[in-house]
Scaffold this active site. Structure first.
Site: not given
Length: 621
Positions: A312, A388, A422, A519
């Site tokens: 996906k 992750e 990230c 973040e």
């Protein structure tokens, strides 16, 4: 079996929680309150992270950095949206092999003043008014199921946008639970009855090598699609990321015929061996920040080990995965082995994670969404999950640092890929003795950063991925100002079209500020001061994340102390974002479960079976 959309809805209190979280978040501007990190709607805000950039600045203390090297990163993404209000998610996901340094197309600092009139410093009023026409056509917009491009079961489509303008590039088939069912059925049949798992490993490796050759041949088309759909500089796509993409598949092709078990001695007359078997049908969910590289990180090891896949894509960036999957079939991949479904998190993503006939899930994205993926996997058939996830990585500049080198590396660590990585070095800790000098030079470096149309030569920074991420970054900037951090430069949008944001630097940042905790996933550098090594170790580790860290020092004892003390999956010393295909990548704490890349990634897609056979009168044991 939980395979229909109706069954998914009945079995999921998670959906109600997602919808509740979404309305909650819209009311509170995504920022949370007090010192608590934002817990914004998982399927929406998720994964605005990406994975490692691999910009390769192998900066040793003896070499002067005059160029910005770019590379790959992650991240991470599952997008959230209700049917009427599609809220994007992102993620990561990212990274990969030894990056090659960007060539002369990435301009050195000394040459920036010679760029053409279309190249803008962030202080200009507009980033670009007339975007360059991308040198590629969009031909593949359907779902890829059982080796064929097909419409979605309900005939629905959604627009994928150009982040330079916010305008529609193409309308792409929108898959949902029924399309996931079709894709899983095709993958199951290909695994149980098809030739792929039964091919010799040597034959499988040849398919992957032919695919890598086709990627080389179509480098420019893939790079143009990646930049058009994502907004990253074309030079980064064409000269670093697409070559890295091909390199990753060659790496995994090399592993295909080297996967084997062991012969194990036992106490008694038995012959014991272990078999390493493919796990079966792998469900994979990839982010928008590094679409091609995340495709390689997931698809490469799964195919090398003989599995079949339902992938996906992120709703923001579906185009390059479809193009790459078409090339894989041209290289000889049998039908049903790789199926690609574009769609939204709460429909296609949730259906894949909770599907009873999927044997394994791999996800790159936000920590909050990772929790939901893991819950869905556990509540269905307890399928194993690799995650992750997000990060808030410290970049530590010690008192013995060469400041010019440290400034350039810290700038790269944060601003690469529009800050949408990230593992970005998003907490810059600087020793108090060099703090003032570092701050002035970091501010000047940010002000000289070239922002504009990513198809133009010499551009370092393009637009953010979409309106949602753009607005989220601006809210975090406002939060920094409101909490009395010092805005040194930037802090605003650029122009009236697209999603361009000024490179932004904050000083006097405190650990309890949201900009130091959450973040941000954008071009916002936060610079913090420290006095002693034990202090900075404690502060660097005081986060729920543990994805990566950077250390800049000339003292080997200091480097050794920090690399062992920092609770992170990767620590870069005098370099940052170096992602060789063989280097494992993953996080501690809430930055994930498992490792990607290298030999460690193969274990994600293998089952280990012990076979014990009794021996009659063995000559030896």
């Amino acid at each position: 079996m939980v395979t229909t959309h109706q069954q998914w809805e009945l079995s999921s209190p998670v959906v109600e929680r997602l919808q509740s979280q979404r309305s909650h978040e819209l009311n509170r501007n995504c920022l949370g309150s007090g010192n608590q990190p934002s817990t914004s709607n998982c399927w929406s805000d998720v994964i605005s992270r990406g994975f490692p950039t691999a910009g390769f600045l192998s900066l040793m203390t003896s070499s002067i950095v005059t160029r910005t090297h770019a590379s790959l990163n992650t991240f991470c993404s599952v997008q959230y949206s209700t049917k009427m209000a599609a809220r994007r998610i992102s993620g990561v996901i990212s990274r990969s092999l030894s990056l090659r340094t960007l060539s002369s197309s990435i301009v050195s600092r000394g040459n920036r003043s010679n760029l053409g009139s279309e190249v803008h410093r962030f202080t200009t009023a507009a980033a670009l008014e007339e975007p360059i026409i991308p040198p590629v056509r969009v031909n593949d917009t359907q779902l890829l199921i059982n080796g064929k491009f097909v419409d979605s079961a309900l005939g629905k489509t959604f627009p994928t946008l150009d982040p330079r303008t916010g305008e529609v590039i193409a309308n792409v088939a929108e898959g949902d639970a029924e399309d996931i069912n079709r894709a899983v059925s095709a993958a199951r049949k290909a695994f149980d009855e098809g030739p792929w798992p039964k091919m010799t490993a040597y034959e499988r490796s040849h398919v992957l090598l032919r695919f890598a050759d086709l990627v080389d041949k179509h480098n420019d088309e893939l790079a143009a699609l990646e930049t058009w759909n994502n907004g990253k500089p074309y030079e980064q796509s064409a000269k670093t990321e697409v070559p890295m993409f091909a390199r990753l598949f060659r790496y995994y092709a090399g592993w295909a015929d080297k996967i084997h078990g062991l012969t194990v001695p036992a106490d008694g007359p038995y012959h014991v061996q272990t078999l390493h078997e493919p796990i079966g049908v792998a469900g994979q969910i990839i982010p928008w920040n590094f679409p091609l590289l995340m495709f390689a990180w997931k698809v490469g090891p799964a195919l090398a080990t003989g599995n079949t896949i339902v992938l996906k894509t992120a709703e923001q960036t579906p185009l390059t995965a479809l193009y790459a999957a078409k090339l894989l079939h041209e290289a000889g991949l049998p039908p049903g082995v790789l199926n690609v479904v574009s769609g939204y998190g709460p429909t296609a993503g949730a259906a894949l994670a909770s599907h009873m006939d999927v044997d394994k899930i791999a996800f790159t994205g936000s920590t909050d969404t990772g929790k939901i993926v893991q819950e869905l996997a556990a509540k269905s058939n307890l399928k194993p999950v690799t995650l992750e996830l997000g990060g808030k990585s410290p970049f530590i500049v010690c008192e013995d640092a060469d400041i010019d080198k440290a400034v350039e590396l810290a700038h790269f660590a944060l601003f690469f890929n529009q800050g949408q990585c990230c593992c970005a070095g998003s907490r810059t800790f600087v020793h108090e003795r060099v703090y003032d000098e570092f701050l002035e030079k970091a501010k000047a470096r940010a002000q000289s950063r070239t922002v504009g149309d990513p198809f133009q030569t010499g551009i370092e920074q393009g637009p953010q991925i979409d309106s949602e991420q753009y607005q989220k970054i601006l809210r975090y900037i406002k939060s920094g100002i409101d909490s009395n951090a010092t805005l040194e430069c930037g802090g605003d949008k650029i122009g009236s079209k697209g999603y361009f944001i000024q490179p932004t630097v904050f000083s006097n940042v405190k650990d309890d500020m949201l900009i130091a905790q959450d973040e941000i996933f954008g071009p916002v550098q936060t610079i913090l001061k420290f006095k002693e090594l034990p202090e900075v170790i404690k502060r660097a580790n005081a986060t729920r994340y543990g994805l990566a860290a950077g250390v800049f020092t000339q003292n080997i004892d200091v480097a050794n102390t920090l690399t062992r003390a920092l609770r992170a999956g990767t620590v870069w010393v005098n370099c940052f974002d170096v992602f060789d295909a063989a280097i494992p990548f993953g996080g501690y704490k809430m930055s994930g479960v498992g490792r990607e890349k290298g030999i460690y990634s193969l274990n994600n897609y293998l089952q280990i079976k012990a076979v014990v056979t009794a021996l009659k009168n063995p000559a030896w044991l």
